[in-house]
Motif scaffolding. Structure first.
Motif, PDB file in Angstrom:
ATOM      1  N   MET A 102      44.677 -15.377  18.806  1.00 39.42           N
ATOM      2  CA  MET A 102      45.466 -14.492  17.961  1.00 39.42           C
ATOM      3  C   MET A 102      46.523 -13.731  18.783  1.00 39.42           C
ATOM      4  O   MET A 102      47.548 -13.304  18.255  1.00 39.42           O
ATOM      5  CB  MET A 102      44.564 -13.475  17.247  1.00 39.42           C
ATOM      6  CG  MET A 102      43.538 -14.084  16.295  1.00 39.42           C
ATOM      7  SD  MET A 102      44.264 -15.107  15.001  1.00 39.42           S
ATOM      8  CE  MET A 102      43.663 -16.709  15.470  1.00 39.42           C
ATOM      9  N   HIS A 103      46.263 -13.569  20.090  1.00 39.02           N
ATOM     10  CA  HIS A 103      47.179 -12.816  20.958  1.00 39.02           C
ATOM     11  C   HIS A 103      47.931 -13.748  21.911  1.00 39.02           C
ATOM     12  O   HIS A 103      48.456 -13.273  22.938  1.00 39.02           O
ATOM     13  CB  HIS A 103      46.408 -11.766  21.764  1.00 39.02           C
ATOM     14  CG  HIS A 103      45.920 -10.623  20.943  1.00 39.02           C
ATOM     15  ND1 HIS A 103      44.747 -10.680  20.217  1.00 39.02           N
ATOM     16  CD2 HIS A 103      46.443  -9.378  20.697  1.00 39.02           C
ATOM     17  CE1 HIS A 103      44.563  -9.543  19.588  1.00 39.02           C
ATOM     18  NE2 HIS A 103      45.588  -8.724  19.847  1.00 39.02           N
ATOM     19  N   GLU A 159      51.491 -21.716  17.364  1.00 37.05           N
ATOM     20  CA  GLU A 159      52.470 -21.065  16.483  1.00 37.05           C
ATOM     21  C   GLU A 159      52.152 -21.386  15.018  1.00 37.05           C
ATOM     22  O   GLU A 159      52.257 -20.519  14.142  1.00 37.05           O
ATOM     23  CB  GLU A 159      53.880 -21.530  16.836  1.00 37.05           C
ATOM     24  CG  GLU A 159      54.394 -21.033  18.181  1.00 37.05           C
ATOM     25  CD  GLU A 159      54.755 -19.552  18.153  1.00 37.05           C
ATOM     26  OE1 GLU A 159      54.628 -18.918  17.085  1.00 37.05           O
ATOM     27  OE2 GLU A 159      55.151 -19.007  19.188  1.00 37.05           O
ATOM     28  N   GLU A 160      51.768 -22.643  14.763  1.00 32.79           N
ATOM     29  CA  GLU A 160      51.442 -23.054  13.393  1.00 32.79           C
ATOM     30  C   GLU A 160      50.258 -22.244  12.870  1.00 32.79           C
ATOM     31  O   GLU A 160      50.268 -21.785  11.712  1.00 32.79           O
ATOM     32  CB  GLU A 160      51.109 -24.549  13.365  1.00 32.79           C
ATOM     33  CG  GLU A 160      50.766 -25.066  11.969  1.00 32.79           C
ATOM     34  CD  GLU A 160      50.311 -26.518  11.974  1.00 32.79           C
ATOM     35  OE1 GLU A 160      49.917 -27.002  10.900  1.00 32.79           O
ATOM     36  OE2 GLU A 160      50.329 -27.159  13.061  1.00 32.79           O
ATOM     37  N   LYS A 164      50.303 -19.610   9.758  1.00 33.91           N
ATOM     38  CA  LYS A 164      49.412 -19.781   8.610  1.00 33.91           C
ATOM     39  C   LYS A 164      48.598 -18.516   8.356  1.00 33.91           C
ATOM     40  O   LYS A 164      48.357 -18.138   7.197  1.00 33.91           O
ATOM     41  CB  LYS A 164      48.468 -20.980   8.844  1.00 33.91           C
ATOM     42  CG  LYS A 164      49.076 -22.332   8.552  1.00 33.91           C
ATOM     43  CD  LYS A 164      48.056 -23.450   8.730  1.00 33.91           C
ATOM     44  CE  LYS A 164      48.598 -24.775   8.249  1.00 33.91           C
ATOM     45  NZ  LYS A 164      48.763 -24.834   6.787  1.00 33.91           N
ATOM     46  N   ILE A 165      48.187 -17.853   9.435  1.00 30.71           N
ATOM     47  CA  ILE A 165      47.432 -16.604   9.283  1.00 30.71           C
ATOM     48  C   ILE A 165      48.306 -15.534   8.638  1.00 30.71           C
ATOM     49  O   ILE A 165      47.887 -14.847   7.688  1.00 30.71           O
ATOM     50  CB  ILE A 165      46.883 -16.149  10.650  1.00 30.71           C
ATOM     51  CG1 ILE A 165      45.738 -17.070  11.087  1.00 30.71           C
ATOM     52  CG2 ILE A 165      46.406 -14.697  10.581  1.00 30.71           C
ATOM     53  CD1 ILE A 165      45.239 -16.810  12.481  1.00 30.71           C
ATOM     54  N   GLU A 166      49.529 -15.407   9.123  1.00 25.90           N
ATOM     55  CA  GLU A 166      50.448 -14.412   8.553  1.00 25.90           C
ATOM     56  C   GLU A 166      50.726 -14.704   7.087  1.00 25.90           C
ATOM     57  O   GLU A 166      50.714 -13.809   6.245  1.00 25.90           O
ATOM     58  CB  GLU A 166      51.749 -14.395   9.351  1.00 25.90           C
ATOM     59  CG  GLU A 166      51.585 -13.812  10.766  1.00 25.90           C
ATOM     60  CD  GLU A 166      52.838 -13.979  11.613  1.00 25.90           C
ATOM     61  OE1 GLU A 166      53.840 -14.489  11.067  1.00 25.90           O
ATOM     62  OE2 GLU A 166      52.810 -13.616  12.804  1.00 25.90           O
ATOM     63  N   SER A 167      50.938 -15.993   6.795  1.00 26.94           N
ATOM     64  CA  SER A 167      51.218 -16.371   5.412  1.00 26.94           C
ATOM     65  C   SER A 167      50.013 -16.132   4.522  1.00 26.94           C
ATOM     66  O   SER A 167      50.144 -15.635   3.395  1.00 26.94           O
ATOM     67  CB  SER A 167      51.600 -17.866   5.365  1.00 26.94           C
ATOM     68  OG  SER A 167      51.777 -18.284   4.043  1.00 26.94           O
ATOM     69  N   GLY A 168      48.811 -16.447   5.020  1.00 27.66           N
ATOM     70  CA  GLY A 168      47.601 -16.239   4.231  1.00 27.66           C
ATOM     71  C   GLY A 168      47.342 -14.781   3.943  1.00 27.66           C
ATOM     72  O   GLY A 168      46.902 -14.404   2.844  1.00 27.66           O
ATOM     73  N   ILE A 169      47.606 -13.936   4.930  1.00 25.76           N
ATOM     74  CA  ILE A 169      47.403 -12.494   4.731  1.00 25.76           C
ATOM     75  C   ILE A 169      48.380 -11.953   3.698  1.00 25.76           C
ATOM     76  O   ILE A 169      48.024 -11.140   2.830  1.00 25.76           O
ATOM     77  CB  ILE A 169      47.543 -11.753   6.076  1.00 25.76           C
ATOM     78  CG1 ILE A 169      46.368 -12.115   6.992  1.00 25.76           C
ATOM     79  CG2 ILE A 169      47.612 -10.243   5.855  1.00 25.76           C
ATOM     80  CD1 ILE A 169      46.509 -11.599   8.410  1.00 25.76           C
TER      81      ILE A 169
END
Length: 1005
Positions: A102-103, A159-160, A164-169
């Motif tokens: 994540m970092h 990056e993908e 996806k995490i940002e989009s899901g949140i």
């Protein structure tokens, strides 16, 4: 946030001490770089650059150039940045992998910053000290240049994942499939298994990082990680099925049983329908995006509600309203899903079909609905519906199940534990086309689960049905069946079941590439399978020979054993046998047989049986095929036959049958010659006395083949003694095997003419024994043919006593009947015997006595024979006319077999020999024998042609026959004078002279 120690502004230690600290830190970074949990290549690249600094620092320390304040400042910068790099490296070695992933952007940015700072500090060294050599300066410049050009960045896959995490949140309502896919990507990026237990452990450790963030009072990071956890918790691996079901049921029960009506704000003012993608205009009003866009496209620029002017370029998503609408829809969908369960168990078919339709619609609307249907425990009910009588209900139930199990482990596990779950689906494979297609698609998806894949192959009939489907005309169903078979091929037992269902692809793969124990299992099953001819052909065409031959040539005894047994099974098809010979199976089999230890009797038997079947394939070759070489070596033939005296009865029998079969193949002449030269008759004579009836029978058959046509006369007579004759007769008298009896008859028929042998036969009572087979009952043609041939020995005109015994036994009338009803060979042999009898007739015909006294008181005179002129009889003079043989013999002249024709002609021509020309020719004329004899002139059989010419030459000396038949003979005779050989030309010319076509004194021919 990742900790990075910073250098304080406190007084710095001496530069030499700093250099030692820097070098020590660099070495620690190098040691730790290989153990970091993320970005391992990036850390190794960093450590490589840092290791390049060490020689420079040591050189500086040696030269004592550390007196400059500016140089001390450079060392301080290097120390600070390298300590920071060390701290980062150590943290990336011990923190949770998901946390580090994540970092990863922060990590690579920090590494890049460190690299740039170190490069900048190195670049200041030449300016800080004038005592540096040109070599060191050059090394520093080179290292700085490389470090400046180095780029550290997150990988595309990382990056993908972050995107996806940002989009899901942001989306908030992502489904289980999205979360499952995300978890799989994370597992791949951090290098862990996708097994649930492994993923769950990793996610639990990630949760602990939230507490660590709170302890550091980093609330922003703690909130971000909580959002990530909430997203990942929707994945199957994040929690157990029971946990998710419990949470779902609590939430569903809290909603009540009645759906809510939509709020007024949910409706679009333009469409009057609940909005799906609400957007806000510049006037602050909300509309369905597609509706307001159409409003603008139609040229409207005023708000439909307020009629105020609008900026058509402004359409802002109303996320709050959209979320409210989705929450309302989800609430009602959850209530609906709960209410359909009881209806699905109704006895009304229409209601069940309607409920299944609703479930299908719900599944298609949102991925989340699939999860709720699963948690509502619909799967056992859907499985039960696969047993109803209505095909439409079964099809829809299968369709719902197909959607539910797609990319979901929970649904697969529920099907696995449902009563008769897999069995019910497998039963659908045997039903109508559409149902079969859905069932195989469902099983294919289920086979992605290791647990279920193991169970599918064990369901009775499953693999057989799949193999059948794999050959269907429906491309999609066939492709799914083949892919499912591929998934099931992980198990050796499944592979064997596939082979038993005529699907050999994976068995062949195991034979070729599997470990030795698996090869043994596959070959052993191949040896024991009841294969059809098509199966056997498919296996050989599929390449089974190569691994089996390799196993025979390179394996140990157990492997050789199963490989030979498999070959024996496959070689029973003649086409396969020929292909095996072409691929070189003969040599390894013979070498193995010749060199085996005597204790390995079973393996010897299998090899000998396989060689026997290969020989049978040789006999199946068509005359127009290119001959396949087999057992051409004299040494191999001698070695193989010599094993008969050393082996048990099974091997003996196989070897004898091998040579018997080869004696009937295209290479028969060569094989017979080589066997006769090897003195095999002595062994065969002994085997004819063997107590093993099967072995004895095969020995008799081979013996009969070898003496056929009377070749190698001296060798045969050398081994056929009186005891041998007694043994053969004993077999004829006592055997129950008609083929053995026929072969024994063949031996008597074909052994060379020898008065001593014939006398032994007479003395042992052979004649009545043989005759008994001709007079009583129906027998195979071969037995009749050989029996007639055997009796020919007793009809030789050189021994009148033998002829009389044969005639008195009733042979002549019997042979006349066989002229009408026998096979071509029987007719030929019967005609030969009658011809031999007829040669003795002139001397046995009695003269007619002179009559005395008054005629009226005398006995009526005996009828004179129209050929022999005396008193003839069947038994007394063997007369063909008296026996009624002339007509049948003449009829044979019109048959296609030239050998039978020639034998019949020989018998008829005995009637015109010597002084019997006139009377015999008349008898032949009355029997219509002359026209077929004339036809022989144009037949392509030289011997028959010559005999017909000689007969006509004698008969045409007589005016009566010349006038009657000369005209029909003239053209064939003229043709022979032009195209015939020397002797034929001259004979034809003489006949033409008799016919006055040529001058009697002509010498042209």
């Amino acid at each position: 946030m990742l900790a990075v120690d910073l250098v304080s502004n406190a007084a710095s230690p001496p530069a030499s001490e700093i250099i030692s600290q820097i070098v020590e830190a660099i070495l620690e970074i190098s040691a730790a770089a290989g153990d970091v949990l993320v970005k391992k290549d990036t850390f190794k690249e960093l450590s490589t650059y840092l290791e390049g600094i060490v020689p420079i620092l040591k050189e500086l320390n040696k030269k004592a150039v550390l007196h400059s304040e500016s140089l001390n400042n450079v060392m301080a910068i290097l120390n600070r940045e390298i300590r920071g790099a060390k701290q980062l490296t150590l943290e990336c070695r011990k923190r949770n992998k998901v946390y580090l992933l994540m970092h990863c952007r922060t990590i690579v940015k920090r590494l890049g910053d460190i690299m740039k700072e170190i490069s900048r500090a190195l670049g200041l060294l030449p300016l800080s000290s004038l005592d540096l050599s040109s070599g060191i300066i050059e090394e520093i410049e080179k290292l700085c240049d490389n470090m400046q050009r180095a780029e550290f960045r997150a990988a595309i896959s990382e990056e993908e994942i972050l995107d996806k995490i940002e989009s899901g949140i942001q989306e908030r309502n992502v489904d289980r499939s999205y979360a499952n896919n995300l978890v799989v990507l994370i597992a791949g990026a951090i290098g862990i298994s996708t097994e649930r237990s492994v993923l769950k452990k990793e996610l639990e450790e990630f949760r602990n990082e939230i507490e660590n963030a709170r302890l550091r009072k980093d609330q922003a990071e703690a909130i971000q990680m909580e959002q990530i956890i909430a997203l990942l918790e929707r994945a199957d691996a994040a929690s157990s099925s029971k946990e998710r079901e419990k949470k779902y049921m609590i939430k569903r029960k809290s909603l009540g049983a009645q759906p809510l009506e939509p709020l007024q704000s949910f409706y679009c003012p333009i469409t009057r329908d609940v909005m799906m993608d609400p957007v806000e205009t510049s006037s602050g009003q909300t509309f369905e995006r597609s509706a307001i866009e159409k409003w603008f496209a139609d040229g409207n620029k005023l708000c439909p509600l307020t009629m105020t002017s609008l900026d058509t370029s402004i359409l802002r998503p109303n996320k709050t309203l959209r979320q409210s609408i989705e929450e309302w829809k989800d609430r009602n969908s959850m209530i609906m899903i709960g209410s359909l369960k009881s209806k699905l168990q109704s006895e009304e078919e229409e209601e069940v079909l309607h409920c299944l339709g609703d479930l299908l619609d719900l599944c298609k609307q949102r991925e989340l609905h699939k999860e709720w249907i699963i948690l509502e425990n619909y799967i056992p009910i859907l499985i039960q519906l696969l047993g109803v009588k209505t095909p439409e209900i079964r099809n829809n139930a299968l369709l719902v199940l197909c959607i539910l199990v797609k990319d979901g482990d929970d649904a697969k596990e529920r099907i696995a534990i449902a009563d008769n779950g897999i069995e019910s689906i497998v039963r659908s494979l045997g039903r109508r086309v559409e149902e079969r297609k859905l069932a195989v698609a469902l099983l294919l998806e289920l086979s992605k689960s290791n647990l279920i894949r193991e169970y599918i192959g064990k369901v009775q009939g499953c693999i057989l049905l799949l193999v059948t489907m794999s050959n269907s005309d429906d491309n999609r169903a066939a492709r799914d069946a083949q892919e499912l078979l591929e998934n099931l091929s992980f198990s050796d037992e499944n592979v064997i079941q596939m082979a038993k269902a005529n699907y050999f692809k994976h068995l062949l793969q195991r034979l070729t590439t599997g470990p030795e124990d698996v090869k043994i299992v596959m070959a052993s099953n191949l040896a024991e399978m009841e294969l059809t001819d098509h199966n056997k052909e498919s296996l050989v065409e599929g390449g089974v020979m190569s691994p089996l031959l390799y196993m025979i040539s390179h394996g140990d005894i157990p492997i050789k054993m199963v490989a030979v047994r498999a070959l024996r099974n496959l070689s029973s098809l003649p086409k396969n046998g020929l292909q095996m010979i072409r691929e070189g199976v003969e040599r390894p089999l013979l070498d193995l047989l010749f060199n085996l230890s005597p204790s390995l009797s079973s393996l010897r038997e299998y090899i000998a049986a396989t060689i026997m079947q290969l020989s049978m394939s040789m006999a199946s070759q068509e005359s127009n095929q290119t001959p396949v070489p087999f057992l051409e070596s004299d040494e191999d033939i001698v070695k193989l036959f010599s094993l008969i005296s050393l082996m048990g009865p099974n091997v003996q029998q196989s070897i004898v049958r091998t040579f018997h079969t080869l004696c009937q193949s295209p290479s028969a002449t060569s094989i017979k010659s080589k066997l006769m030269q090897s003195s095999v008759l002595q062994v065969l004579v002994q085997l004819c006395e063997n107590d093993d009836l099967n072995l004895r029978a095969n020995a008799v058959k081979l013996f009969s083949c070898l003496v056929e046509r009377g070749s190698e006369v001296t060798t045969i007579l050398e081994h056929v003694n009186q005891k041998c004759i007694e043994t053969i007769l004993k077999i004829i008298k006592t055997s129950d095997d008609e083929e053995e009896i026929a072969s024994a008859m063949g031996i008597i028929s074909n052994i060379p003419e020898n008065p001593e042998i014939t006398q032994w036969l007479m003395d042992d009572g052979a004649l009545p024994v043989i005759l008994n087979f001709l007079q009583n009952g129906s027998h195979r043609n071969q037995l009749i043919e050989n029996a007639v041939g055997a009796i020919c020995r007793f009809t030789a005109p050189t021994n009148l006593e033998w002829q009389k015994s044969a005639a008195e036994a009733g042979i002549i009338p019997l042979f006349v009947r066989l002229l009408e009803s026998g096979t071509s060979l029987t007719k030929e042999r019967a005609a030969i015997s009658l011809s031999l009898f007829s040669k003795s007739s002139p001397r046995l015909s009695r003269s007619s006595p002179n009559r005395k006294g008054f005629c009226c008181f005398s006995a009526p005179p005996e009828t004179r024979c129209p050929v022999h002129g005396g008193i003839c009889g069947i038994v007394s003079s063997f007369c063909l006319v008296e026996a009624g043989a002339v007509g049948p013999l003449v009829r044979i002249l019109g048959e296609p077999d030239p050998r039978a024709c020639e034998a019949s002609l020989d018998a008829l021509l005995t009637l015109i020999e010597g002084e019997r020309l006139q009377m015999g020719s008349k008898v032949l004329t009355d029997a219509d024998a002359i026209p077929p004899i004339i036809k022989f002139l144009v037949q392509p059989y030289p011997s028959l042609q010559e005999k017909a010419l000689n007969a006509l030459e004698r008969m045409f000396r007589l005016l009566e026959f010349k006038q009657k038949f000369g005209g029909s003979a003239q053209m064939p005779l003229v043709d022979l004078t032009q195209r015939g050989s020397g002797s034929v030309k001259s004979t034809a010319a003489r006949i033409l002279a008799h016919l006055n076509v040529l001058h009697a004194q002509s010498s042209y021919f």
